[in-house]
Design a protein around this motif. Sequence first.
Motif, PDB file in Angstrom:
ATOM      1  N   ALA A 156       0.810  -1.225   0.000  1.00 32.51           N
ATOM      2  CA  ALA A 156       0.000   0.000   0.000  1.00 32.51           C
ATOM      3  C   ALA A 156       0.843   1.275   0.000  1.00 32.51           C
ATOM      4  O   ALA A 156       0.530   2.227  -0.705  1.00 32.51           O
ATOM      5  N   TYR A 157       1.921   1.293   0.777  1.00 29.97           N
ATOM      6  CA  TYR A 157       2.717   2.523   0.837  1.00 29.97           C
ATOM      7  C   TYR A 157       3.388   2.815  -0.498  1.00 29.97           C
ATOM      8  O   TYR A 157       3.554   3.971  -0.872  1.00 29.97           O
ATOM      9  N   MET A 158       3.725   1.779  -1.262  1.00 30.46           N
ATOM     10  CA  MET A 158       4.295   1.965  -2.602  1.00 30.46           C
ATOM     11  C   MET A 158       3.208   2.468  -3.546  1.00 30.46           C
ATOM     12  O   MET A 158       3.440   3.343  -4.360  1.00 30.46           O
ATOM     13  N   ARG A 159       2.034   1.898  -3.417  1.00 35.18           N
ATOM     14  CA  ARG A 159       0.919   2.306  -4.274  1.00 35.18           C
ATOM     15  C   ARG A 159       0.600   3.772  -4.070  1.00 35.18           C
ATOM     16  O   ARG A 159       0.215   4.478  -4.989  1.00 35.18           O
ATOM     17  N   PHE A 160       0.782   4.233  -2.824  1.00 35.75           N
ATOM     18  CA  PHE A 160       0.528   5.640  -2.528  1.00 35.75           C
ATOM     19  C   PHE A 160       1.406   6.518  -3.422  1.00 35.75           C
ATOM     20  O   PHE A 160       0.942   7.487  -4.005  1.00 35.75           O
ATOM     21  N   TYR A 161       2.663   6.133  -3.569  1.00 34.74           N
ATOM     22  CA  TYR A 161       3.574   6.909  -4.428  1.00 34.74           C
ATOM     23  C   TYR A 161       3.195   6.748  -5.899  1.00 34.74           C
ATOM     24  O   TYR A 161       3.478   7.600  -6.711  1.00 34.74           O
ATOM     25  N   ASN A 162       2.581   5.638  -6.214  1.00 33.03           N
ATOM     26  CA  ASN A 162       2.245   5.334  -7.607  1.00 33.03           C
ATOM     27  C   ASN A 162       0.819   5.746  -7.962  1.00 33.03           C
ATOM     28  O   ASN A 162       0.264   5.272  -8.936  1.00 33.03           O
ATOM     29  N   ARG A 163       0.242   6.620  -7.161  1.00 28.85           N
ATOM     30  CA  ARG A 163      -1.185   6.890  -7.363  1.00 28.85           C
ATOM     31  C   ARG A 163      -1.488   7.604  -8.669  1.00 28.85           C
ATOM     32  O   ARG A 163      -2.645   7.752  -9.024  1.00 28.85           O
ATOM     33  N   VAL A 164      -0.438   8.048  -9.381  1.00 31.52           N
ATOM     34  CA  VAL A 164      -0.701   8.651 -10.693  1.00 31.52           C
ATOM     35  C   VAL A 164      -1.266   7.605 -11.657  1.00 31.52           C
ATOM     36  O   VAL A 164      -1.962   7.929 -12.601  1.00 31.52           O
ATOM     37  N   VAL A 165      -0.907   6.351 -11.429  1.00 30.03           N
ATOM     38  CA  VAL A 165      -1.469   5.270 -12.256  1.00 30.03           C
ATOM     39  C   VAL A 165      -2.666   4.735 -11.478  1.00 30.03           C
ATOM     40  O   VAL A 165      -2.578   3.771 -10.746  1.00 30.03           O
ATOM     41  N   ASP A 166      -3.792   5.433 -11.647  1.00 31.84           N
ATOM     42  CA  ASP A 166      -4.970   5.093 -10.861  1.00 31.84           C
ATOM     43  C   ASP A 166      -6.193   5.026 -11.770  1.00 31.84           C
ATOM     44  O   ASP A 166      -6.068   5.076 -13.000  1.00 31.84           O
ATOM     45  N   GLU A 167      -7.352   4.943 -11.171  1.00 33.69           N
ATOM     46  CA  GLU A 167      -8.560   4.840 -11.996  1.00 33.69           C
ATOM     47  C   GLU A 167      -8.793   6.117 -12.804  1.00 33.69           C
ATOM     48  O   GLU A 167      -9.325   6.065 -13.904  1.00 33.69           O
ATOM     49  N   ASN A 168      -8.368   7.271 -12.253  1.00 37.37           N
ATOM     50  CA  ASN A 168      -8.597   8.534 -12.970  1.00 37.37           C
ATOM     51  C   ASN A 168      -7.870   8.594 -14.303  1.00 37.37           C
ATOM     52  O   ASN A 168      -8.349   9.211 -15.250  1.00 37.37           O
ATOM     53  N   LEU A 169      -6.719   7.955 -14.349  1.00 34.65           N
ATOM     54  CA  LEU A 169      -5.964   7.906 -15.608  1.00 34.65           C
ATOM     55  C   LEU A 169      -6.788   7.173 -16.672  1.00 34.65           C
ATOM     56  O   LEU A 169      -6.960   7.663 -17.790  1.00 34.65           O
ATOM     57  N   LEU A 170      -7.334   6.020 -16.314  1.00 38.50           N
ATOM     58  CA  LEU A 170      -8.138   5.220 -17.257  1.00 38.50           C
ATOM     59  C   LEU A 170      -9.416   5.955 -17.642  1.00 38.50           C
ATOM     60  O   LEU A 170      -9.809   5.968 -18.809  1.00 38.50           O
ATOM     61  N   ILE A 171     -10.056   6.564 -16.651  1.00 36.41           N
ATOM     62  CA  ILE A 171     -11.308   7.279 -16.913  1.00 36.41           C
ATOM     63  C   ILE A 171     -11.048   8.479 -17.825  1.00 36.41           C
ATOM     64  O   ILE A 171     -11.803   8.732 -18.766  1.00 36.41           O
ATOM     65  N   GLY A 172      -9.942   9.168 -17.577  1.00 35.56           N
ATOM     66  CA  GLY A 172      -9.574  10.309 -18.429  1.00 35.56           C
ATOM     67  C   GLY A 172      -9.333   9.886 -19.866  1.00 35.56           C
ATOM     68  O   GLY A 172      -9.803  10.539 -20.810  1.00 35.56           O
ATOM     69  N   ILE A 173      -8.632   8.771 -20.039  1.00 37.23           N
ATOM     70  CA  ILE A 173      -8.376   8.225 -21.383  1.00 37.23           C
ATOM     71  C   ILE A 173      -9.709   7.894 -22.048  1.00 37.23           C
ATOM     72  O   ILE A 173      -9.947   8.226 -23.212  1.00 37.23           O
ATOM     73  N   GLY A 174     -10.589   7.247 -21.294  1.00 43.46           N
ATOM     74  CA  GLY A 174     -11.903   6.870 -21.831  1.00 43.46           C
ATOM     75  C   GLY A 174     -12.670   8.076 -22.351  1.00 43.46           C
ATOM     76  O   GLY A 174     -13.197   8.054 -23.471  1.00 43.46           O
ATOM     77  N   TYR A 175     -12.713   9.146 -21.561  1.00 41.91           N
ATOM     78  CA  TYR A 175     -13.457  10.343 -21.995  1.00 41.91           C
ATOM     79  C   TYR A 175     -12.801  11.011 -23.200  1.00 41.91           C
ATOM     80  O   TYR A 175     -13.495  11.518 -24.078  1.00 41.91           O
ATOM     81  N   GLU A 176     -11.465  10.988 -23.257  1.00 42.10           N
ATOM     82  CA  GLU A 176     -10.794  11.571 -24.436  1.00 42.10           C
ATOM     83  C   GLU A 176     -11.136  10.763 -25.689  1.00 42.10           C
ATOM     84  O   GLU A 176     -11.358  11.336 -26.756  1.00 42.10           O
ATOM     85  N   LEU A 177     -11.198   9.454 -25.541  1.00 39.49           N
ATOM     86  CA  LEU A 177     -11.561   8.602 -26.687  1.00 39.49           C
ATOM     87  C   LEU A 177     -13.015   8.855 -27.092  1.00 39.49           C
ATOM     88  O   LEU A 177     -13.336   8.880 -28.280  1.00 39.49           O
ATOM     89  N   LEU A 178     -13.889   9.054 -26.115  1.00 41.37           N
ATOM     90  CA  LEU A 178     -15.295   9.367 -26.420  1.00 41.37           C
ATOM     91  C   LEU A 178     -15.380  10.651 -27.224  1.00 41.37           C
ATOM     92  O   LEU A 178     -16.153  10.736 -28.174  1.00 41.37           O
ATOM     93  N   GLN A 179     -14.585  11.646 -26.844  1.00 44.57           N
ATOM     94  CA  GLN A 179     -14.602  12.926 -27.570  1.00 44.57           C
ATOM     95  C   GLN A 179     -14.099  12.765 -28.995  1.00 44.57           C
ATOM     96  O   GLN A 179     -14.468  13.526 -29.877  1.00 44.57           O
ATOM     97  N   GLN A 180     -13.251  11.764 -29.209  1.00 45.14           N
ATOM     98  CA  GLN A 180     -12.760  11.475 -30.569  1.00 45.14           C
ATOM     99  C   GLN A 180     -13.729  10.548 -31.327  1.00 45.14           C
ATOM    100  O   GLN A 180     -13.395  10.017 -32.370  1.00 45.14           O
ATOM    101  N   ASN A 181     -14.901  10.347 -30.750  1.00 50.60           N
ATOM    102  CA  ASN A 181     -15.906   9.447 -31.329  1.00 50.60           C
ATOM    103  C   ASN A 181     -15.409   8.006 -31.488  1.00 50.60           C
ATOM    104  O   ASN A 181     -15.758   7.324 -32.440  1.00 50.60           O
ATOM    105  N   LYS A 182     -14.575   7.579 -30.545  1.00 51.37           N
ATOM    106  CA  LYS A 182     -14.104   6.194 -30.524  1.00 51.37           C
ATOM    107  C   LYS A 182     -14.750   5.495 -29.328  1.00 51.37           C
ATOM    108  O   LYS A 182     -14.074   5.067 -28.397  1.00 51.37           O
ATOM    109  N   ALA A 183     -16.089   5.425 -29.377  1.00 51.29           N
ATOM    110  CA  ALA A 183     -16.839   4.908 -28.227  1.00 51.29           C
ATOM    111  C   ALA A 183     -16.490   3.455 -27.911  1.00 51.29           C
ATOM    112  O   ALA A 183     -16.344   3.087 -26.744  1.00 51.29           O
ATOM    113  N   GLU A 184     -16.342   2.637 -28.955  1.00 50.38           N
ATOM    114  CA  GLU A 184     -16.051   1.207 -28.736  1.00 50.38           C
ATOM    115  C   GLU A 184     -14.749   1.048 -27.942  1.00 50.38           C
ATOM    116  O   GLU A 184     -14.664   0.242 -27.017  1.00 50.38           O
TER     117      GLU A 184
END
Length: 142
Positions: free
Chosen positions: A41-69
């Motif tokens: 857990a303490y290592m994950r704390f330092y690695n929190r940049v690789v978290d769910e927000n990163l994936l969600i952000g990518i997803g929304y950017e792809l949606l804006q590019q009309n790449k819904a699939e």
Amino acid sequence: GKQSVVWTAKKIREQALAHNNSGEIITQIRQEYNKILQQPAYMRFYNRVVDENLLIGIGYELLQQNKAELAIQYFQLGTELFPTSPNAFDSLADAYEKNGNAEKALQTTLKAQELLANFQHPNQDFVNRIRQSIEDKLKRLK
């Protein structure tokens, strides 16, 4: 160290949003996440940049590019890696709705609502935003 993780997050984002992204890269991204999530857990704390927000952000950017699939694949990965996150499910529901899959959007929104009931988060505004998003979707989808 911390640098390499920041680079990992940056690299994940760049590869996911590359024009030639066909989806195979998601397998590698899943492996990267699993490696980080297996750390103490303490290592994950330092690695929190690789978290769910990163994936969600990518997803929304792809949606804006009309790449819904493709966006759906990233949101699905978010729900797979963060199965207790109402935000991950709410975001996946947005993608299903945008892709015209009202039935899946509704099911996924209801799942987000169920998770939100037991969701503990220090930022109440964030929780309220998710609640609002869920309520708005339910009005549209029901």
